[in-house]
Structures are given as C-alpha cells and as structure tokens.
Design an enzyme around this catalytic site. Structure first.
Site, short mmCIF file in Angstrom:
data_model
loop_
_atom_site.label_atom_id
_atom_site.label_comp_id
_atom_site.label_asym_id
_atom_site.label_seq_id
_atom_site.Cartn_x
_atom_site.Cartn_y
_atom_site.Cartn_z
N LYS A 294 0.83 -1.22 0.00
CA LYS A 294 0.00 0.00 0.00
C LYS A 294 0.86 1.26 0.00
CE LYS A 294 -3.37 -2.85 0.83
NZ LYS A 294 -4.59 -3.07 0.10
C1 LIG Z 1 -0.76 -7.88 2.12
C2 LIG Z 1 -1.89 -7.83 1.16
N1 LIG Z 1 -1.85 -8.64 0.08
C3 LIG Z 1 -2.84 -8.64 -0.81
C4 LIG Z 1 -3.94 -7.83 -0.68
C5 LIG Z 1 -5.01 -7.87 -1.74
O1 LIG Z 1 -4.91 -6.76 -2.59
P1 LIG Z 1 -6.22 -6.20 -3.31
O2 LIG Z 1 -7.16 -5.81 -2.21
O3 LIG Z 1 -5.73 -5.04 -4.08
O4 LIG Z 1 -6.75 -7.29 -4.13
C6 LIG Z 1 -4.02 -6.97 0.42
C7 LIG Z 1 -5.16 -6.05 0.61
O5 LIG Z 1 -5.44 -5.23 -0.16
C8 LIG Z 1 -2.96 -6.95 1.34
O6 LIG Z 1 -2.97 -6.12 2.36
N1 LIG Z 2 -6.39 -5.45 1.96
C1 LIG Z 2 -6.73 -4.11 2.21
C2 LIG Z 2 -8.21 -3.90 2.06
C3 LIG Z 2 -8.52 -2.71 1.27
O1 LIG Z 2 -7.87 -2.74 0.06
P1 LIG Z 2 -7.65 -1.44 -0.83
O2 LIG Z 2 -6.46 -1.81 -1.64
O3 LIG Z 2 -8.88 -1.25 -1.59
O4 LIG Z 2 -7.37 -0.25 0.05
C4 LIG Z 2 -6.17 -3.71 3.56
O5 LIG Z 2 -5.24 -4.37 4.00
O6 LIG Z 2 -6.62 -2.79 4.18
#
Ligand SMILES: Cc1ncc(COP(=O)(O)O)c(C=O)c1O
Ligand SMILES: N[C@@H](CCOP(=O)(O)O)C(=O)O
Length: 462
Positions: free
Chosen positions: A112
C-alpha cells in the site's frame, strides 16, 4: 486527461478532482476517459531506469495537466526517499523463471505504501491549491489503514478515519494503526468484517449532503489514483525481464490485480494475470465458475484478503463489457440486491482472456511458506504465501517468467510465519515504535449512522 464513472451518470472530471472525490457521485468508480498507450519501444526503454523515472512517465500520462511534471517529480522523489530498498519493487528469483516482486519496503511494510506515499503528497498539494479541507474515510483489513495513516497523519486540513474489523487484523497491523501519534487520525474498530466496513464507506458516500458537508474522500483502491500508482510496478517488472510475464497476484479487493489490467491497457507486456485468493474465494469462483456471489468473509491466516465484495471487479466488468456504463450500472444493482451475479459467456470469455484464478486455503499457504523457506532460506508473509501456493500449482504449456507479487513483510504476520517454519521473522526497526506505543481506538457496532456520528462530532464541531 479526464475521468469518467463506470456507471455513466457523473460528469467527466480532471485527475485532481477525481483524486479528491475518491468515489463518483453515482456510486461508480472512476477510470480514464481513454487509456494512454506506451509503445513497445517506450516500455523497453524503461529497463534499467530508476523506478521513480518509470513512475513519472506512467503516472504523468494519467495525471494530465492536473499537476506539473516538476510537482509530480518532487512528490515521487520524496515519496520513495524513505523506502529501505532503492529499487522500490525489486525482483528476487526464488526458482527457475519464478520471481517475487517485493513491494513491502515502504514505511508500513506492505504494498500500500507504494501508492499511498505518493497519494498523500498529491492530496496535500491539491488541497492547498483548492484551499479546502477533506475527510478521508478508509476501510481496512489491515494494511491500507496504517499506510494511509503514514501518508496522511499530521497533515493540515485533513481528518483521517480508518475503519477496521475488530479482532480480524494481526496484532502488528492493529498496533501500527492504533499507536499512530497524530491528532488528525481516528481509528474505529467495527464489530463486523472488512466488507461491513467497506459497505459503510460506500453508504456514507451515497449520503450526499453528509459527504459534501465533510468533503468526504477515499484512499482505498476505489480511488483510481491508487491504481495509477500501482500500475507502475507491472511496467518495471516486464521491462526488467524483457518479455511478458505471468503475474500471480494475492487478491482481495481486486485493486492490485486490476492495476495489472490498467498497465496492460497502457501497453505493458502481460502474459496473464493470475488471481490468487485465500478461502474467501469469491473471485476464484467468479472467474472459474462464472458466478460472482458473496458470502460472509471467514478469518484466515491472510487476514488482509478476508474480503468477499471485490470493489474493483466493477472496473474489470466495465472494461469487459466494452465500457457499457448502463450495463455496468444494472449489474451492480443486481449484485447489491441479490449478492450474486451470473456472468454471461461473452463477458466471462473476455475476462478469461486476461485473468485466471486459483485459491489456496490455510494449509496450502503454510506449505508454500515452508517450501520457500526450505528451498531459499527466505521468509514470506501469508498473503505472498497464497500467491506462491498458486504459482507452485501452475501448469504452464510454454516457458514464461512468473512474477508473484509479494505484498507484505513477514514481520507483520509472525504467528503464521512461525506456524509454517518454526521461525519468527526479525522485527524491522520501523516496526518497533508501533509495537511499544499506547493504543487509541473507538469501538462501535457496524452501523453507518454510528460512524457518521463519530465523523460529524469531530469534523463539524464548532
Ligand atoms: C498484504 C496484502 N496482500 C494482498 C492484498 C489484496 O490486494 P487487493 O485488495 O488489491 O486485491 C491486500 C489487501 O489489499 C494486502 O494487504
Ligand atoms: N487489503 C486491504 C483492504 C482494502 O484494500 P484497498 O487496496 O482497496 O485499500 C487492507 O489491507 O486494508
């Protein structure tokens, strides 16, 4: 460059306005009016360039004239100055033609940060220019929350509210959020799941008087600026390998894997996007069986992916329909009413031309973490473990490099890593303050009225 809504009932707006809006007023998600395109030669020329240069090139085309090239350059440079690996998204070989793309070298040790460190700076710039205030409302299953806090904590004119599902994030993740020392950050633990939290965020956007009164905005991947920044690492990986890789993406909200589709639409060579889910496998079922049907998220060892409603799937559906906003609106209304959507054969065929999907349960995830440790000595986190389990199971008919997105540092999930390997990951220095600080958090039922009340009490106080 202007942005349209997947539901077709919001005016076209600039990147800066889209950034501050987060979600479109018609409930849809923003996308570029037309995808900018890089030629194969331009992509090949990214090879060997600093990550920051590629980010400037890719994001620059999406931002248009909302920010100047110098402003973007400065924000990208300072965003990545605190990353502990100067390559930002390094590729690490863990087997023949098998790579991890490490995305966890930022301040909160998850992918993120790659986007939110830039977004925080662009937010501050846009707000300063516009002269207003903003209320950021984020839903997190563990990682977006701390990354948003690290990016926006302490900024003027922004209040940040982070909803997390009580007891459903790891202790490290919770402490990273609740020990944040910023007066403008407010943590709220809700008695429910991530889907409940995300539902509250979307429902409060739909309360337009409230949303307007507090200048509500989003930093989840429903905000296209997140996708724009995450698309960059698909370009750098493909350029470095010099061919179209197969990406395996641990998936929850479908944001990271949709960033792969965005990169592909902009000209990045992509062989296939493999969606890897844990046992909350709505996306694996949707792509394999043709029915997108949400149940209640169950806790797993990869809590950040304990998600049923994959918000960004709306963007993929919109594209798969040939950008038919009326159809997308109808599908989303059906899903909201029935919690289920049957994908027609042409839509499914279009999606399957880019995506494939696999699920891994906790046992398979632990086995994958253990295998990587045995074969390479490296520790991986359970989200990466889900994707590695999928990668180990791929049956490929041709030789193609496989890139697994490694989305979090193992130290965020010491219990799962220990369970798999009998080793406890070393705690990186940047985690130490979070593990020691005092925690602050509101706790509330998963009701939008209660969350709205908390926000109003803080933002609209005289
Ligand atoms: C460590 C981790 N891996 C994978 C994901 C999954 O990614 P997305 O929500 O973009 O599919 C998340 C949450 O977003 C996460 O925090
Ligand atoms: N896995 C995310 C959940 C939200 O995902 P986002 O990429 O839409 O912000 C988290 O860890 O908070």
């Amino acid at each position: 460059m202007r942005y349209l809504s997947t539901r077709g009932q919001s005016p076209l707006i600039s990147f800066a306005d889209m950034l501050l809006a987060g979600l479109a007023p018609d409930g849809g998600l923003y996308l570029p009016e037309a995808w900018p395109r890089f030629t194969p030669d331009e992509v090949a020329a990214f090879k060997g360039k600093p990550y920051q240069d590629v980010a400037e090139a890719v994001m620059g085309r999406l931002i248009g004239d909302s920010f100047s090239a110098d402003e973007l350059k400065a924000d990208i440079a300072s965003a990545y100055a605190s990353f502990t690996d100067p390559r930002i998204a390094p590729l690490v070989a863990i087997g023949p033609d098998l790579y991890l793309m490490e995305l966890f070298h930022g301040p909160t040790l998850a992918f993120k940060d790659v986007a939110l460190q830039i977004l925080g700076r662009l937010f501050a710039r846009a707000l300063k220019r516009q002269g207003g205030r903003a209320t950021v409302l984020a839903a997190t299953s563990g990682d977006t929350g701390s990354a948003a806090i690290a990016a926006l904590g302490g900024l003027e004119n922004i209040e940040v509210f982070v909803l997390h599902p009580k007891g459903r994030v790891s202790e490290v993740q919770r402490r990273q959020m609740t020990t944040a020392p910023y007066a403008n950050v407010h943590n709220i633990a809700i008695e429910g799941t991530f889907d409940d939290a995300q539902g509250i965020v979307k429902a409060l956007f739909a309360e337009t008087d409230f949303a307007k009164a507090v200048s509500l905005t989003a930093v989840n991947s429903i905000n296209f600026a997140r996708i724009a920044a995450q698309a960059v690492y698909y370009f750098t990986a493909a350029a470095e390998l010099g061919t179209a890789p197969l990406f395996v993406v641990p998936t929850g909200n479908f944001g990271d894997v949709f960033a792969g589709e965005a990169a592909w639409r902009m000209g990045a060579p992509v062989d296939k996007l493999w969606v890897a889910t844990n046992s909350n496998d709505i996306m694996a079922r949707a792509l394999n069986e043709g029915v997108y049907e949400a149940g209640r998220a169950q806790p797993t060892l990869s809590p950040s992916m304990d998600i049923q409603v994959a918000s960004n799937f709306e963007r993929a559906l919109f594209e798969a329909s040939g950008r038919d906003a009326a159809w997308t609106r109808e599908q989303m209304a059906t899903f909201a009413a029935d919690k289920s959507l049957t994908l027609s054969p042409p839509i499914l065929a279009d999606l399957r031309s880019r995506y494939a999907a696999m699920r891994a349960d906790d046992a398979e995830t632990l086995a994958a973490i253990a295998q990587v440790e045995r074969e390479t000595g490296r520790l991986i986190d359970p989200h990466t473990g889900v994707a590695v389990a999928a990668a180990f199971n791929l049956k490929l008919s041709k030789k193609v490099p496989v890139v697994v997105l490694s989305t979090a540092h193992p130290a965020k999930f010491p219990d799962a890593v220990n369970q798999a390997t009998s080793r406890i990951p070393e705690v990186p220095p940047r985690l130490k303050a979070a593990l020691e600080g005092e925690e602050n958090c509101h706790v509330t039922a998963a009701e939008k009225g209660l969350v709205r009340g908390l926000i109003e009490a803080i933002v609209l106080r005289p």
